[in-house]
Design a protein around this motif. Sequence first.
Motif, PDB file in Angstrom:
ATOM      1  N   HIS A 107       0.891  -1.168   0.000  1.00  0.00           N
ATOM      2  CA  HIS A 107       0.000   0.000   0.000  1.00  0.00           C
ATOM      3  C   HIS A 107       0.925   1.212   0.000  1.00  0.00           C
ATOM      4  N   VAL A 108       0.957   1.919  -1.108  1.00  0.00           N
ATOM      5  CA  VAL A 108       1.951   2.989  -1.254  1.00  0.00           C
ATOM      6  C   VAL A 108       1.271   4.295  -1.661  1.00  0.00           C
ATOM      7  N   GLU A 109       1.952   5.390  -1.349  1.00  0.00           N
ATOM      8  CA  GLU A 109       1.393   6.680  -1.745  1.00  0.00           C
ATOM      9  C   GLU A 109       1.718   6.986  -3.208  1.00  0.00           C
ATOM     10  N   ALA A 110       0.928   7.912  -3.754  1.00  0.00           N
ATOM     11  CA  ALA A 110       0.918   8.123  -5.210  1.00  0.00           C
ATOM     12  C   ALA A 110       2.224   8.662  -5.772  1.00  0.00           C
ATOM     13  N   GLY A 111       3.009   9.368  -4.937  1.00  0.00           N
ATOM     14  CA  GLY A 111       4.197  10.033  -5.469  1.00  0.00           C
ATOM     15  C   GLY A 111       5.439   9.159  -5.546  1.00  0.00           C
ATOM     16  N   LEU A 112       5.333   7.910  -5.110  1.00  0.00           N
ATOM     17  CA  LEU A 112       6.483   7.003  -5.183  1.00  0.00           C
ATOM     18  C   LEU A 112       6.810   6.712  -6.655  1.00  0.00           C
ATOM     19  N   SER A 113       8.106   6.748  -7.013  1.00  0.00           N
ATOM     20  CA  SER A 113       8.436   6.508  -8.420  1.00  0.00           C
ATOM     21  C   SER A 113       8.174   5.037  -8.777  1.00  0.00           C
ATOM     22  N   THR A 114       7.932   4.818 -10.051  1.00  0.00           N
ATOM     23  CA  THR A 114       7.683   3.451 -10.529  1.00  0.00           C
ATOM     24  C   THR A 114       8.879   2.561 -10.188  1.00  0.00           C
ATOM     25  N   ARG A 115      10.084   3.095 -10.406  1.00  0.00           N
ATOM     26  CA  ARG A 115      11.296   2.317 -10.123  1.00  0.00           C
ATOM     27  C   ARG A 115      11.336   1.917  -8.646  1.00  0.00           C
ATOM     28  N   HIS A 116      10.942   2.841  -7.769  1.00  0.00           N
ATOM     29  CA  HIS A 116      10.956   2.554  -6.340  1.00  0.00           C
ATOM     30  C   HIS A 116       9.992   1.392  -6.020  1.00  0.00           C
ATOM     31  N   SER A 198      -7.951   7.531 -15.874  1.00  0.00           N
ATOM     32  CA  SER A 198      -8.812   8.719 -16.045  1.00  0.00           C
ATOM     33  C   SER A 198      -8.000  10.004 -16.204  1.00  0.00           C
ATOM     34  N   GLU A 199      -6.685   9.905 -16.190  1.00  0.00           N
ATOM     35  CA  GLU A 199      -5.798  11.031 -16.526  1.00  0.00           C
ATOM     36  C   GLU A 199      -6.075  12.285 -15.684  1.00  0.00           C
ATOM     37  N   GLY A 200      -6.384  12.082 -14.428  1.00  0.00           N
ATOM     38  CA  GLY A 200      -6.563  13.235 -13.529  1.00  0.00           C
ATOM     39  C   GLY A 200      -7.823  14.032 -13.787  1.00  0.00           C
ATOM     40  N   THR A 201      -8.750  13.481 -14.575  1.00  0.00           N
ATOM     41  CA  THR A 201      -9.975  14.234 -14.883  1.00  0.00           C
ATOM     42  C   THR A 201     -11.136  13.876 -13.959  1.00  0.00           C
ATOM     43  N   LEU A 202     -10.968  12.825 -13.133  1.00  0.00           N
ATOM     44  CA  LEU A 202     -12.054  12.426 -12.232  1.00  0.00           C
ATOM     45  C   LEU A 202     -11.678  12.585 -10.760  1.00  0.00           C
ATOM     46  N   GLY A 203     -10.400  12.676 -10.465  1.00  0.00           N
ATOM     47  CA  GLY A 203      -9.969  12.787  -9.077  1.00  0.00           C
ATOM     48  C   GLY A 203      -8.450  12.740  -9.007  1.00  0.00           C
ATOM     49  N   VAL A 204      -7.937  12.994  -7.797  1.00  0.00           N
ATOM     50  CA  VAL A 204      -6.479  12.961  -7.602  1.00  0.00           C
ATOM     51  C   VAL A 204      -6.137  11.727  -6.775  1.00  0.00           C
ATOM     52  N   VAL A 205      -5.410  10.807  -7.358  1.00  0.00           N
ATOM     53  CA  VAL A 205      -5.031   9.571  -6.662  1.00  0.00           C
ATOM     54  C   VAL A 205      -3.997   9.926  -5.588  1.00  0.00           C
ATOM     55  N   THR A 206      -4.250   9.497  -4.356  1.00  0.00           N
ATOM     56  CA  THR A 206      -3.298   9.792  -3.283  1.00  0.00           C
ATOM     57  C   THR A 206      -2.584   8.535  -2.778  1.00  0.00           C
ATOM     58  N   ALA A 207      -3.207   7.382  -2.925  1.00  0.00           N
ATOM     59  CA  ALA A 207      -2.541   6.136  -2.511  1.00  0.00           C
ATOM     60  C   ALA A 207      -3.126   4.962  -3.288  1.00  0.00           C
ATOM     61  N   VAL A 208      -2.326   3.894  -3.375  1.00  0.00           N
ATOM     62  CA  VAL A 208      -2.664   2.752  -4.227  1.00  0.00           C
ATOM     63  C   VAL A 208      -2.387   1.450  -3.473  1.00  0.00           C
ATOM     64  N   TRP A 209      -3.345   0.540  -3.491  1.00  0.00           N
ATOM     65  CA  TRP A 209      -3.081  -0.820  -3.016  1.00  0.00           C
ATOM     66  C   TRP A 209      -2.686  -1.663  -4.216  1.00  0.00           C
ATOM     67  N   LEU A 210      -1.557  -2.320  -4.095  1.00  0.00           N
ATOM     68  CA  LEU A 210      -1.059  -3.131  -5.205  1.00  0.00           C
ATOM     69  C   LEU A 210      -0.983  -4.588  -4.806  1.00  0.00           C
ATOM     70  N   LYS A 211      -1.365  -5.479  -5.715  1.00  0.00           N
ATOM     71  CA  LYS A 211      -1.054  -6.897  -5.481  1.00  0.00           C
ATOM     72  C   LYS A 211       0.233  -7.201  -6.237  1.00  0.00           C
ATOM     73  N   LEU A 212       1.053  -8.036  -5.639  1.00  0.00           N
ATOM     74  CA  LEU A 212       2.365  -8.362  -6.214  1.00  0.00           C
ATOM     75  C   LEU A 212       2.411  -9.862  -6.478  1.00  0.00           C
ATOM     76  N   LEU A 213       3.484 -10.290  -7.135  1.00  0.00           N
ATOM     77  CA  LEU A 213       3.664 -11.723  -7.392  1.00  0.00           C
ATOM     78  C   LEU A 213       5.046 -12.157  -6.908  1.00  0.00           C
ATOM     79  N   PRO A 214       5.215 -13.424  -6.595  1.00  0.00           N
ATOM     80  CA  PRO A 214       6.583 -13.897  -6.344  1.00  0.00           C
ATOM     81  C   PRO A 214       7.423 -13.656  -7.598  1.00  0.00           C
ATOM     82  N   ALA A 215       8.669 -13.232  -7.391  1.00  0.00           N
ATOM     83  CA  ALA A 215       9.514 -12.902  -8.548  1.00  0.00           C
ATOM     84  C   ALA A 215       9.845 -14.167  -9.330  1.00  0.00           C
TER      85      ALA A 215
END
Length: 466
Positions: A107-116, A198-215
């Motif tokens: 569960h991460v906040e929206a500003g974390l870089s993709t690489r992170h 939605s490209e920021g036209t419906l709301g501002v995403v502040t945090a995201v729950w992500l499901k991950l997989l074993p590498a």
Amino acid sequence: LVSALANELTRLVGAEHIVTDALARFSTDASEAHGVAGHADAAVMPGSAQEVADVLAWCYAHDVAVVPRGGGSGYVGGAVPVDGGAVIALERLTAIRELAPLQWRAHVEAGLSTRHVQRLARENGLYYAPDPGAAEQSQIGGNVATNAGGPHAFKYGVTGAWVTGLEVAVAPGELIEVGGPTRKDVGGYDLRSLLIGSEGTLGVVTAVWLKLLPAPEQRYPLAAMCADARHAGEAIAAVFGSGVVPSAMEFLDAHTLELAGPPFPDAPSATGVLVIAEADGTGPAAAAARGELLEALREHATSVHAPTNSAEIAALWRWRDEVSLRVVAQRGGKLSEDVAVPVDRLVELLEGLTEIGTRHGLDTCSWGHAGDGNVHATFLVRRDRPEEVARAERAAHELFALTVRLGGAVSGEHGLGVVKRGALKLQWDEKARELHAAVKAAFDPKGLLNPGKKDAFSGPADRASA
Ligand SMILES: Cc1cc2nc3c(=O)[nH]c(=O)nc-3n(C[C@H](O)[C@H](O)[C@H](O)COP(=O)(O)OP(=O)(O)OC[C@H]3O[C@@H](n4cnc5c(N)ncnc54)[C@H](O)[C@@H]3O)c2cc1C
């Protein structure tokens, strides 16, 4: 109003987190070659989700437009404040709220870089597969807002496939949660999916729950040089026919190879189309899949580069990541479209693209996510030559029309933003576009959330020209 805006936003986020001059870094994104530039009245960097909602509430009450901004790597001007207003930059929202490796979720906040996000998963034995090409720069919130893809979307899905929940600031200024850590949730209409892309036209995403997989334990890319687009098409079809699901299946045409430089040491001279297919999985499974892919590709290729050591594999993918930047370095600018067609129409699209580029006298190349039929159709331009850019815009419009005739989509990855405003007219019926507009009105009755973006009605594109 501008000084009231500055005073109020300063009160909400603190003087050090608001910019009212030196706004240049918020005025463009990677769409600069299209000549898209704007000017914000202010940019704010809230420090919490609640502050995002507070800023939105003040702006909404005072009829100030709000433009959410992630890493600014978008290709369609989505984060550009074309009509002024306040930019909400998410760069300070970088908390990891929860990491549960044993449950394969974060569960991460929206500003974390993709690489992170990718690194966080990897360091915990897990895998976050979406890999859009500007991963250092783009943010997970921006990836959600564009539903970003990348090479590994072929097997593992685009960003949205990894999102189980969102926290979003919506008009007139409150936080909502749709979904969460739970993997299944079908009670209501699927608002989460509406917000994704939605490209920021419906709301501002502040945090995201992500499901991950074993590498996956192993990955083996195979780079097959094919004589031309037809042979590349046959190689791709042979991979589908093999029944092995490659983790990625990319292509790069001869001119791209010329511009981007050799993909690996001792690469044959770039006269053909390169198809990269990758096998992954546990050690033995990946090795078996590699063998089958090799067999499928060999028949249609003039040579196959099949690295097995990790340094060579990493080097090949690093080269692939840099293709876009290497190509743009050649002339200083490019119009790069991201159309997508059913995979069996890919060769027709590539041949059509060459014909369109030649007819318009443009330096043209293409590469992309072959398995998804998603083509980065690229016209190289000099940004200081407006006539050349205008010619490329006309060529792009013809390309959209061709794509739709082939049963495809005007945008497979980057969205509409302001650059492709109205292009949906070529693809969707009027009734569908009315529903699209009704969704926007339900979320944003005042039309203040990223105005002028993702518009299904206005814009230059017209079904009549398809
Ligand atoms: C070299 C290069 C390679 C690329 N390769 C790929 C690729 O392989 N696949 C792909 O899909 N894309 C690719 N892109 C495009 C781009 O990186 C993606 O669209 C990315 O998801 C944008 O993320 P960002 O954080 O930079 O968003 P921005 O550019 O800042 O914003 C993009 C849109 O999202 C909105 N937005 C941003 N953050 C939020 C938020 N928190 N809440 C609500 N709305 C928000 C903005 O308003 C805007 O409309 C590439 C770009 C470059 C420059």
